[in-house]
Design a protein around this motif. Sequence first.
Motif, PDB file in Angstrom:
ATOM      1  N   GLY A 181       3.809   5.736  -5.685  1.00 25.14           N
ATOM      2  CA  GLY A 181       3.636   5.793  -7.103  1.00 25.14           C
ATOM      3  C   GLY A 181       2.661   6.831  -7.547  1.00 25.14           C
ATOM      4  N   ARG A 182       1.632   6.686  -6.817  1.00 26.69           N
ATOM      5  CA  ARG A 182       0.425   7.602  -7.159  1.00 26.69           C
ATOM      6  C   ARG A 182       0.941   9.071  -6.919  1.00 26.69           C
ATOM      7  NH1 ARG A 182      -4.721   5.808  -4.021  1.00 26.69           N
ATOM      8  NH2 ARG A 182      -3.655   7.126  -2.347  1.00 26.69           N
ATOM      9  N   ASN A 183       1.519   9.180  -5.856  1.00 22.08           N
ATOM     10  CA  ASN A 183       1.845  10.615  -5.698  1.00 22.08           C
ATOM     11  C   ASN A 183       2.875  11.033  -6.529  1.00 22.08           C
ATOM     12  OD1 ASN A 183       0.225  11.293  -3.278  1.00 22.08           O
ATOM     13  ND2 ASN A 183       1.721  10.472  -1.959  1.00 22.08           N
ATOM     14  N   LEU A 184       3.781  10.181  -6.966  1.00 23.30           N
ATOM     15  CA  LEU A 184       4.904  10.433  -7.975  1.00 23.30           C
ATOM     16  C   LEU A 184       3.963  10.802  -9.210  1.00 23.30           C
ATOM     17  CD1 LEU A 184       7.993  10.647  -8.925  1.00 23.30           C
ATOM     18  CD2 LEU A 184       7.635   8.260  -9.414  1.00 23.30           C
ATOM     19  N   ARG A 185       3.070  10.178  -9.586  1.00 23.19           N
ATOM     20  CA  ARG A 185       2.462  10.183 -10.976  1.00 23.19           C
ATOM     21  C   ARG A 185       1.724  11.737 -10.899  1.00 23.19           C
ATOM     22  NH1 ARG A 185       1.477   4.932 -10.545  1.00 23.19           N
ATOM     23  NH2 ARG A 185      -0.731   5.387  -9.924  1.00 23.19           N
ATOM     24  N   ARG A 190       0.764  -1.161  -0.021  1.00 24.01           N
ATOM     25  CA  ARG A 190      -0.005   0.023  -0.135  1.00 24.01           C
ATOM     26  C   ARG A 190       0.719   1.336  -0.006  1.00 24.01           C
ATOM     27  NH1 ARG A 190      -3.578  -0.255   4.921  1.00 24.01           N
ATOM     28  NH2 ARG A 190      -4.588   1.585   4.102  1.00 24.01           N
ATOM     29  N   LEU A 191       1.983   1.406   0.802  1.00 22.59           N
ATOM     30  CA  LEU A 191       2.969   2.443   0.890  1.00 22.59           C
ATOM     31  C   LEU A 191       3.494   2.548  -0.568  1.00 22.59           C
ATOM     32  CD1 LEU A 191       4.169   4.524   2.567  1.00 22.59           C
ATOM     33  CD2 LEU A 191       6.136   2.971   3.119  1.00 22.59           C
ATOM     34  N   LEU A 192       4.089   1.627  -1.166  1.00 21.51           N
ATOM     35  CA  LEU A 192       4.447   1.973  -2.652  1.00 21.51           C
ATOM     36  C   LEU A 192       3.644   2.148  -3.518  1.00 21.51           C
ATOM     37  CD1 LEU A 192       6.743  -1.509  -2.596  1.00 21.51           C
ATOM     38  CD2 LEU A 192       7.663   0.833  -2.457  1.00 21.51           C
ATOM     39  N   PHE A 193       2.174   1.667  -3.273  1.00 16.52           N
ATOM     40  CA  PHE A 193       1.483   2.196  -4.532  1.00 16.52           C
ATOM     41  C   PHE A 193       0.813   3.428  -4.085  1.00 16.52           C
ATOM     42  CE2 PHE A 193      -3.258   3.015  -4.992  1.00 16.52           C
ATOM     43  CZ  PHE A 193      -3.718   2.892  -6.222  1.00 16.52           C
TER      44      PHE A 193
END
Length: 308
Positions: free
Chosen positions: A181-185, A175-178
């Motif tokens: 990734g969402r914040n990065l995009r 969940r943390l990695l997800f």
Amino acid sequence: MHTLLAILQRETVYLWAYFDIQLRQIFGYWVLGMVLGSLVSVFAKEWVHGTAEKAGERFPRWLGIPVASLLGIASPLCLYGTIPLCAAFSRKGLQEDFLAAFMVSSILLNPQLLLYSSALGGFLLATRVVATFLWGVLAGLLVRFFYTARGKSFFSFQGFAPPANRDVATAWPKRLLFNLGRNLRATGPWFFLGVLLSALFQRYVPPESVGRFLGKGNGGFGVLMASAMGVPLYVCGGGTIPLILQGLAEGMSPGAAVAFMITGPATKITNLGALKIVLGAKHFALYFLSFLLFSLLLGWVVNLLPFS
């Protein structure tokens, strides 16, 4: 042709140098902001939203609005997540004055943007936090006295479903990695665009022009200009921090920076359509004008402080 290529090569070198300097100054804050926002989403979001939902039951009426404003700052959701969440709160009976405080502070600030803003220095960071909290409280009080206490409704949440939970993974590392990734995009393109614009700003906008139009020497007009500029120019919080930093370095007054930071997220073009649906034409006009007025007053007050 040779002269043109030489000019292009020279300007490319200059722009890369300015871009590199700006990136080194702000990159760490951006990364830490994404990490903080993701940590809050994974480990604290349910508590923040659950506490906000029960604010009317857990806290006395006089304390509920300040608590709702603080919880709005702590919420990691963007406006398009906040509105369905507030709609769900409304269906469960939460008073609209609490909803107003939560929504206003959530629009202006979140944990990720809070850490981004630390790059601006302690004074502007503290001013942004305090201003967000106070404006959330004031919005809640205004809705209470002019609407809730008179049996009127300020919001219209018909048609808004509860926000979907996109954290589908069960294990917290996934969940943390997800979320990272969402914040990065979501923020990456705007962040790098902001750094590029600040490099262009530094190279081609004379510092004396910034000081002349947005500095303290221009009185209240500089704050007014910055407040107006926040409406079309603010797209992403992370992308505007480099621009504000460069503006401050070239003579922008702290009050003008604060005014820009208030009107920007409140009148972001991508947010206005959803707000128009929730508020209706009359209340939307009140929302828009009140934010502009608040940003002007706050900017003028900040510039009057001797240590600003």
